[in-house]
Design an enzyme around this catalytic site. Structure first.
Site, PDB file in Angstrom:
ATOM      1  CD  GLU A 269      21.676  92.429 -43.589  1.00 49.41           C
ATOM      2  OE1 GLU A 269      20.531  92.373 -44.135  1.00 49.41           O
ATOM      3  OE2 GLU A 269      22.203  93.131 -42.640  1.00 49.41           O
TER       4      GLU A 269
ATOM      5  CG  ASP B 232      15.646  95.694 -48.237  1.00 48.33           C
ATOM      6  OD1 ASP B 232      15.858  95.286 -47.363  1.00 48.33           O
ATOM      7  OD2 ASP B 232      16.346  95.802 -49.460  1.00 48.33           O
TER       8      ASP B 232
ATOM      9  CB  THR C  36      17.906  85.335 -42.929  1.00 47.87           C
ATOM     10  OG1 THR C  36      17.606  86.555 -42.452  1.00 47.87           O
ATOM     11  CG2 THR C  36      19.149  84.718 -42.224  1.00 47.87           C
TER      12      THR C  36
ATOM     13  N   GLY D  12      22.712 103.560 -52.908  1.00 53.10           N
ATOM     14  CA  GLY D  12      23.852 102.897 -52.888  1.00 53.10           C
ATOM     15  C   GLY D  12      24.651 102.443 -51.595  1.00 53.10           C
TER      16      GLY D  12
ATOM     17  CD  GLU E 233      14.942  96.115 -55.572  1.00 54.44           C
ATOM     18  OE1 GLU E 233      14.086  96.868 -54.968  1.00 54.44           O
ATOM     19  OE2 GLU E 233      16.214  96.241 -55.424  1.00 54.44           O
TER      20      GLU E 233
END
Ligand code: GLA
Length: 388
Positions: free
Chosen positions: A32, A169, A34, A119, A157
């Site tokens: 995470e 993602d 990273t 979310g 994004e």
């Protein structure tokens, strides 16, 4: 995900035979914060998805209807600016990228909806971006490969939504394979789809049902803190490009910054990369106990050194600690809300959910929502028959 409602919304609003795309959410087993540090991640696409229907409309305008928000956004290809509808910016951002790179996109109508909770840290935004990118690539035969779509989605994004995110993602969304996790090196972008036999184990997500406002701004700050660390370290080690090139033993020059926070951030990232390497071996050899311990260690790091957790996430992780059927638990994704990911031994899952749910409500006054997820295929066309 049942597509009927979305198809019927499309038929009520628009005409033409649509291209139909399914685009999944993602989990991350470990690794995470990273990705933007050119490190290692272990994500997978999941069986929660957005379905998008897209058709050419012969104009220069795009009409997009969100079934979940029950809102329509219209924008002209001649004037792509930020929309007051937050969700529409993910789409406009991708279209902007495509046009910017010379892709021949023309006006289209689109309806989308799905069951990825928004979310919750399951990357509904990447699913929307990649779904649109993939859909327009099909619709207009743009000839883009997966990685180009990933890049455009990631850039969208950061340009249109303002989150300077890493690549994980979008990459997981496009490269997922049924039943396989993705071992991705975010520096070289080399990856492997790894088959893990989870027999006897579940991946359970527990949604805190909170998304704290500071999430996006703190995310960008963490990224800057890591970059500040690298810049300082480069004075002593000019050969390094990112924290991926560093070991814990190299961090002493950071003490000259008189900012202990930067050192903590860098330590966390280096330790997390080490956990991914070892954790991946644990999963391949079926040592789920050892992997679970790394999940807890990851949470500790995220909560104390990287400071991207929140009370609700910590409560959910803490509630699992004395439960022998839970092998590992940690917050997942950017942080400041969303879900924890839990690795549990096959047992009475319902009992466990009830126990944690009650404890969570007692401690926070909120409802927890559980999702039992399976690892699914990345974004693809969806075969559907549409009645005329
Ligand atoms: C968000 C970002 C990803 C990644 C994770 C944290 O999901 O979009 O790029 O940085 O947070 O691992």
């Amino acid at each position: 995900m049942n597509a009927d409602k979305i198809i019927s919304q499309f038929q009520q609003r628009f005409t033409g035979a649509p291209t139909i795309v399914r685009s999944p959410g993602r989990i991350n087993l470990i690794g995470e914060h990273t990705d933007y540090n050119y490190g290692l991640v272990l994500p997978a696409a999941i069986d929660k998805e957005i379905i998008l229907l897209l058709a050419a409309n012969g104009t220069n305008s795009c009409n997009v209807y969100s079934c979940d928000m029950q809102e329509q956004a219209t924008f002209s290809l001649d004037d792509l600016t930020r929309s007051p509808h937050n969700w529409a910016n993910y789409i406009i951002g991708v279209v902007h990228q495509l046009l910017d790179h010379g892709c021949q996109v023309q006006g289209f109508d689109c309806v989308f909806g799905g069951d990825i909770p928004i979310g919750a840290g399951l990357s509904s935004s990447a699913a929307l971006e990649c779904g649109i990118g993939f859909g327009l690539n099909e619709l207009w035969d743009l000839g883009l490969n997966k990685l180009q779509i990933v890049r455009f989605a990631q850039q969208a994004e950061s340009d249109f939504v303002g989150v300077n995110c890493g690549i994980m993602d979008q990459f997981a969304n496009m490269h997922g394979k049924f039943g396989q996790i993705i071992q991705l090196d975010c520096r070289s972008l080399e990856y492997r789809n790894v088959e893990v036999d989870f027999t006897g184990h579940y991946l359970l997500l527990l949604n805190t049902n909170v998304k704290h406002q500071l999430g996006n701004s703190e995310y960008n700050i963490r990224r800057m803190e890591c970059e500040a660390g690298v810049k300082k370290l480069q004075e002593a080690f000019p050969q390094i490009h990112s924290l991926r090139d560093c070991s814990l033993g190299m961090l002493d020059p950071l003490d000259e910054l008189n900012d202990p926070v930067i050192r903590q951030r860098c330590e966390y990232v280096i330790e997390e990369n080490q956990r991914v390497v070892k954790g991946c071996e644990d999963l391949k050899s079926g040592d789920f106990e050892a992997f679970g311990e790394k999940m807890y260690a990851c949470h500790e790091g995220l909560s104390h050194k990287y400071q991207v957790s929140c009370k609700e996430l910590d409560v959910l992780v803490d509630l699992t600690r004395d439960m022998p059927q839970v092998l590992g638990a940690r917050m997942m994704g950017g942080g400041f809300g969303g879900c924890t990911i839990n690795l549990i031994k096959e047992s009475s899952v319902q009992e466990l959910i009830t126990h944690i749910g009650q404890g969570y409500t007692q401690a926070t006054g909120r409802e927890m929502v559980p999702y039992q997820v399976k690892i699914a295929e990345g974004t693809s066309l969806k075969e559907c028959s549409i009645a005329n």
